[in-house]
Design a protein around this motif. Structure first.
Motif, short mmCIF file in Angstrom:
data_model
loop_
_atom_site.label_atom_id
_atom_site.label_comp_id
_atom_site.label_asym_id
_atom_site.label_seq_id
_atom_site.Cartn_x
_atom_site.Cartn_y
_atom_site.Cartn_z
N PRO A 119 -79.26 10.28 -24.57
CA PRO A 119 -80.39 10.55 -25.47
C PRO A 119 -80.59 9.50 -26.56
N SER A 120 -79.51 8.89 -27.05
CA SER A 120 -79.70 7.85 -28.06
C SER A 120 -78.54 6.86 -28.01
N LEU A 121 -78.86 5.63 -28.38
CA LEU A 121 -77.87 4.56 -28.49
C LEU A 121 -78.42 3.53 -29.46
N SER A 122 -77.63 3.18 -30.45
CA SER A 122 -78.02 2.13 -31.38
C SER A 122 -76.77 1.38 -31.80
N ALA A 123 -76.96 0.10 -32.13
CA ALA A 123 -75.83 -0.72 -32.56
C ALA A 123 -76.31 -1.74 -33.58
N ARG A 124 -75.45 -1.99 -34.54
CA ARG A 124 -75.66 -3.07 -35.50
C ARG A 124 -74.55 -4.07 -35.25
N VAL A 125 -74.94 -5.30 -34.92
CA VAL A 125 -73.99 -6.30 -34.47
C VAL A 125 -74.24 -7.61 -35.20
N ILE A 126 -73.13 -8.33 -35.48
CA ILE A 126 -73.22 -9.68 -36.04
C ILE A 126 -72.53 -10.61 -35.04
N VAL A 127 -73.24 -11.66 -34.65
CA VAL A 127 -72.68 -12.68 -33.77
C VAL A 127 -72.55 -13.94 -34.63
N LYS A 128 -71.32 -14.43 -34.78
CA LYS A 128 -71.11 -15.60 -35.62
C LYS A 128 -70.23 -16.62 -34.90
N PRO A 129 -70.30 -17.87 -35.31
CA PRO A 129 -69.50 -18.91 -34.67
C PRO A 129 -68.00 -18.61 -34.81
N TRP A 130 -67.25 -18.92 -33.76
CA TRP A 130 -65.78 -18.78 -33.77
C TRP A 130 -65.22 -19.88 -32.88
N LEU A 131 -64.44 -20.78 -33.46
CA LEU A 131 -63.93 -21.97 -32.76
C LEU A 131 -65.09 -22.62 -32.01
N ASP A 132 -64.98 -22.77 -30.69
CA ASP A 132 -66.10 -23.35 -29.94
C ASP A 132 -66.89 -22.28 -29.20
N GLY A 133 -66.79 -21.03 -29.67
CA GLY A 133 -67.49 -19.91 -29.04
C GLY A 133 -68.13 -19.03 -30.09
N ALA A 134 -67.96 -17.73 -29.92
CA ALA A 134 -68.59 -16.78 -30.84
C ALA A 134 -67.70 -15.56 -31.02
N GLU A 135 -67.92 -14.88 -32.14
CA GLU A 135 -67.26 -13.61 -32.41
C GLU A 135 -68.35 -12.56 -32.60
N ILE A 136 -68.20 -11.44 -31.89
CA ILE A 136 -69.16 -10.34 -31.97
C ILE A 136 -68.47 -9.17 -32.66
N THR A 137 -69.02 -8.71 -33.78
CA THR A 137 -68.46 -7.56 -34.48
C THR A 137 -69.60 -6.61 -34.82
N GLY A 138 -69.26 -5.34 -34.94
CA GLY A 138 -70.28 -4.37 -35.31
C GLY A 138 -69.85 -2.96 -34.99
N ARG A 139 -70.82 -2.05 -35.02
CA ARG A 139 -70.61 -0.63 -34.75
C ARG A 139 -71.74 -0.12 -33.87
N PHE A 140 -71.43 0.89 -33.09
CA PHE A 140 -72.47 1.55 -32.31
C PHE A 140 -72.38 3.05 -32.53
N HIS A 141 -73.50 3.73 -32.31
CA HIS A 141 -73.57 5.18 -32.35
C HIS A 141 -74.39 5.62 -31.15
N ALA A 142 -73.89 6.64 -30.46
CA ALA A 142 -74.59 7.14 -29.27
C ALA A 142 -74.47 8.65 -29.18
N VAL A 143 -75.43 9.25 -28.51
CA VAL A 143 -75.35 10.65 -28.10
C VAL A 143 -75.38 10.61 -26.58
N VAL A 144 -74.31 11.12 -25.96
CA VAL A 144 -74.22 11.12 -24.50
C VAL A 144 -74.27 12.55 -23.99
N GLU A 145 -74.85 12.72 -22.81
CA GLU A 145 -74.86 14.02 -22.16
C GLU A 145 -74.01 13.90 -20.91
N GLN A 146 -72.92 14.70 -20.88
CA GLN A 146 -72.00 14.69 -19.76
C GLN A 146 -71.94 16.09 -19.15
#
Length: 171
Positions: free
Chosen positions: A41-68
Protein backbone atom coordinates in the motif's frame (compact mmCIF):
# COMPACT_ATOMS: atom_id res chain seq x y z
CA UNK A 1 7.19 -2.47 -15.06
CA UNK A 2 9.98 -2.06 -12.54
CA UNK A 3 10.99 0.68 -10.16
CA UNK A 4 14.44 2.19 -10.51
CA UNK A 5 16.13 5.47 -9.68
CA UNK A 6 19.68 5.58 -11.03
CA UNK A 7 22.26 8.09 -9.84
CA UNK A 8 25.42 8.26 -11.93
CA UNK A 9 28.69 8.37 -10.01
CA UNK A 10 29.90 11.48 -11.90
CA UNK A 11 26.82 13.39 -10.58
CA UNK A 12 28.33 13.14 -7.08
CA UNK A 13 31.19 15.45 -8.10
CA UNK A 14 28.85 18.36 -7.35
CA UNK A 15 28.17 17.03 -3.85
CA UNK A 16 25.68 14.74 -2.15
CA UNK A 17 22.41 13.95 -3.90
CA UNK A 18 19.33 13.96 -1.65
CA UNK A 19 16.35 11.93 -2.86
CA UNK A 20 12.80 11.34 -1.69
CA UNK A 21 11.53 8.19 -3.36
CA UNK A 22 7.86 7.21 -3.58
CA UNK A 23 6.91 4.67 -6.24
CA UNK A 24 3.53 4.99 -7.95
CA UNK A 25 0.82 2.30 -7.68
CA UNK A 26 2.07 0.27 -10.67
CA UNK A 27 5.66 0.33 -9.39
CA UNK A 28 4.51 -0.71 -5.89
CA UNK A 29 2.54 -3.58 -7.43
CA UNK A 30 5.68 -4.74 -9.28
CA UNK A 31 7.75 -4.55 -6.07
CA UNK A 32 5.03 -6.45 -4.15
CA UNK A 33 5.02 -9.21 -6.76
CA UNK A 34 8.82 -9.41 -6.71
CA UNK A 35 8.86 -9.74 -2.90
CA UNK A 36 5.92 -12.17 -2.70
CA UNK A 37 3.63 -9.73 -0.92
CA UNK A 38 -0.15 -9.58 -1.30
CA UNK A 39 0.24 -5.82 -1.86
CA UNK A 40 2.39 -2.83 -0.99
CA UNK A 41 0.00 0.00 0.00
CA UNK A 42 2.81 2.49 0.63
CA UNK A 43 6.57 2.85 0.34
CA UNK A 44 8.69 5.94 0.78
CA UNK A 45 12.37 6.57 1.39
CA UNK A 46 14.62 9.51 2.10
CA UNK A 47 18.12 8.78 0.86
CA UNK A 48 21.43 10.63 0.57
CA UNK A 49 23.97 9.47 -2.01
CA UNK A 50 27.40 10.97 -1.40
CA UNK A 51 30.93 10.35 -2.67
CA UNK A 52 32.92 7.62 -0.89
CA UNK A 53 36.49 6.80 -1.99
CA UNK A 54 36.10 6.16 -5.73
CA UNK A 55 32.43 5.14 -5.39
CA UNK A 56 29.41 6.21 -3.37
CA UNK A 57 27.77 5.77 0.00
CA UNK A 58 23.98 5.45 0.23
CA UNK A 59 22.36 6.21 3.60
CA UNK A 60 18.80 6.87 4.61
CA UNK A 61 15.54 5.47 5.96
CA UNK A 62 12.48 3.89 4.44
CA UNK A 63 8.91 3.41 5.63
CA UNK A 64 6.47 0.93 4.12
CA UNK A 65 3.09 -0.66 4.73
CA UNK A 66 3.07 -4.24 3.46
CA UNK A 67 0.14 -6.63 3.11
CA UNK A 68 1.07 -10.25 3.74
CA UNK A 69 -0.86 -13.48 4.24
CA UNK A 70 -0.82 -14.89 7.79
CA UNK A 71 0.87 -18.28 7.93
CA UNK A 72 -1.56 -19.46 10.63
CA UNK A 73 -5.00 -18.17 9.61
CA UNK A 74 -4.31 -17.48 5.89
CA UNK A 75 -5.95 -14.07 6.35
CA UNK A 76 -4.35 -11.04 4.69
CA UNK A 77 -3.12 -8.36 7.08
CA UNK A 78 -1.19 -5.10 6.87
CA UNK A 79 1.97 -4.34 8.77
CA UNK A 80 4.06 -1.19 9.02
CA UNK A 81 7.81 -1.58 8.48
CA UNK A 82 10.71 0.83 8.57
CA UNK A 83 14.43 0.48 8.38
CA UNK A 84 17.83 2.02 7.83
CA UNK A 85 19.78 1.96 4.59
CA UNK A 86 23.57 2.01 4.64
CA UNK A 87 25.48 0.73 1.62
CA UNK A 88 28.80 1.52 -0.04
CA UNK A 89 29.42 0.89 -3.72
CA UNK A 90 32.42 1.11 -6.05
CA UNK A 91 32.92 0.71 -9.78
CA UNK A 92 34.16 -2.54 -11.26
CA UNK A 93 37.94 -2.55 -11.30
CA UNK A 94 38.20 -0.32 -8.24
CA UNK A 95 41.13 -1.05 -5.92
CA UNK A 96 38.57 -0.89 -3.08
CA UNK A 97 36.42 -3.67 -4.52
CA UNK A 98 36.44 -7.05 -2.76
CA UNK A 99 39.09 -9.35 -4.15
CA UNK A 100 37.88 -12.17 -6.38
CA UNK A 101 41.24 -13.91 -6.82
CA UNK A 102 39.93 -17.14 -5.32
CA UNK A 103 42.19 -16.93 -2.27
CA UNK A 104 41.20 -17.33 1.35
CA UNK A 105 38.45 -15.09 2.57
CA UNK A 106 38.75 -13.63 6.06
CA UNK A 107 35.51 -12.63 7.69
CA UNK A 108 35.35 -10.18 10.56
CA UNK A 109 31.78 -9.93 11.86
CA UNK A 110 32.50 -6.54 13.43
CA UNK A 111 33.99 -5.01 10.28
CA UNK A 112 31.80 -3.02 7.88
CA UNK A 113 30.52 -4.89 4.83
CA UNK A 114 32.69 -4.84 1.73
CA UNK A 115 31.41 -2.37 -0.86
CA UNK A 116 29.11 -3.66 -3.60
CA UNK A 117 30.65 -3.64 -7.06
CA UNK A 118 28.59 -1.81 -9.68
CA UNK A 119 28.17 -3.25 -13.16
CA UNK A 120 27.70 0.24 -14.66
CA UNK A 121 28.57 3.79 -13.63
CA UNK A 122 25.13 4.25 -12.01
CA UNK A 123 23.80 3.34 -8.57
CA UNK A 124 20.21 2.01 -8.57
CA UNK A 125 19.08 3.69 -5.36
CA UNK A 126 15.54 2.28 -5.58
CA UNK A 127 17.01 -1.21 -5.88
CA UNK A 128 18.78 -0.76 -2.55
CA UNK A 129 15.54 0.48 -0.94
CA UNK A 130 13.74 -2.67 -2.13
CA UNK A 131 16.65 -4.86 -0.97
CA UNK A 132 16.52 -3.38 2.53
CA UNK A 133 12.72 -3.69 2.62
CA UNK A 134 13.09 -7.39 1.73
CA UNK A 135 15.49 -7.83 4.66
CA UNK A 136 12.87 -6.44 7.06
CA UNK A 137 10.08 -8.80 5.91
CA UNK A 138 9.11 -11.63 8.23
CA UNK A 139 9.50 -14.87 6.24
CA UNK A 140 6.76 -16.44 8.41
CA UNK A 141 4.22 -13.62 8.79
CA UNK A 142 1.68 -13.94 11.57
CA UNK A 143 -1.35 -11.71 11.97
CA UNK A 144 -1.33 -10.00 15.39
CA UNK A 145 -3.29 -12.15 17.83
CA UNK A 146 -3.22 -15.26 15.63
CA UNK A 147 -2.32 -18.39 17.57
CA UNK A 148 -1.53 -21.87 16.41
CA UNK A 149 -3.26 -24.48 18.55
CA UNK A 150 -1.84 -27.89 17.80
CA UNK A 151 -3.42 -30.88 19.49
CA UNK A 152 -1.27 -33.98 19.13
CA UNK A 153 -3.12 -37.24 18.53
CA UNK A 154 -3.93 -39.06 21.76
CA UNK A 155 -2.68 -42.40 20.55
CA UNK A 156 0.91 -42.84 19.48
CA UNK A 157 0.95 -43.87 15.83
CA UNK A 158 4.60 -44.39 15.03
CA UNK A 159 5.79 -47.24 12.78
CA UNK A 160 7.44 -48.80 15.81
CA UNK A 161 4.12 -48.87 17.70
CA UNK A 162 2.66 -50.97 14.87
CA UNK A 163 5.64 -53.37 15.06
CA UNK A 164 5.26 -53.63 18.81
CA UNK A 165 1.65 -54.78 18.40
CA UNK A 166 2.80 -57.52 16.02
CA UNK A 167 5.38 -58.85 18.49
CA UNK A 168 3.11 -58.82 21.55
CA UNK A 169 1.84 -62.30 22.58
CA UNK A 170 -1.82 -62.89 21.89
CA UNK A 171 -4.04 -63.80 24.86
Amino acid sequence: MSWDKPVKLHELGRGPVRLTLEPDAAERAAVAKRLGLKSLPSLSARVIVKPWLDGAEITGRFHAVVEQVCGVTLDPFEQSLEGEIEVRVVSAGSPHAASSDGGELELDPDAPDAPDVLETDAVDVAGYVVEHLALELDPFPRKPGATFDYQPPEEETSPFAALKKLTEPKP
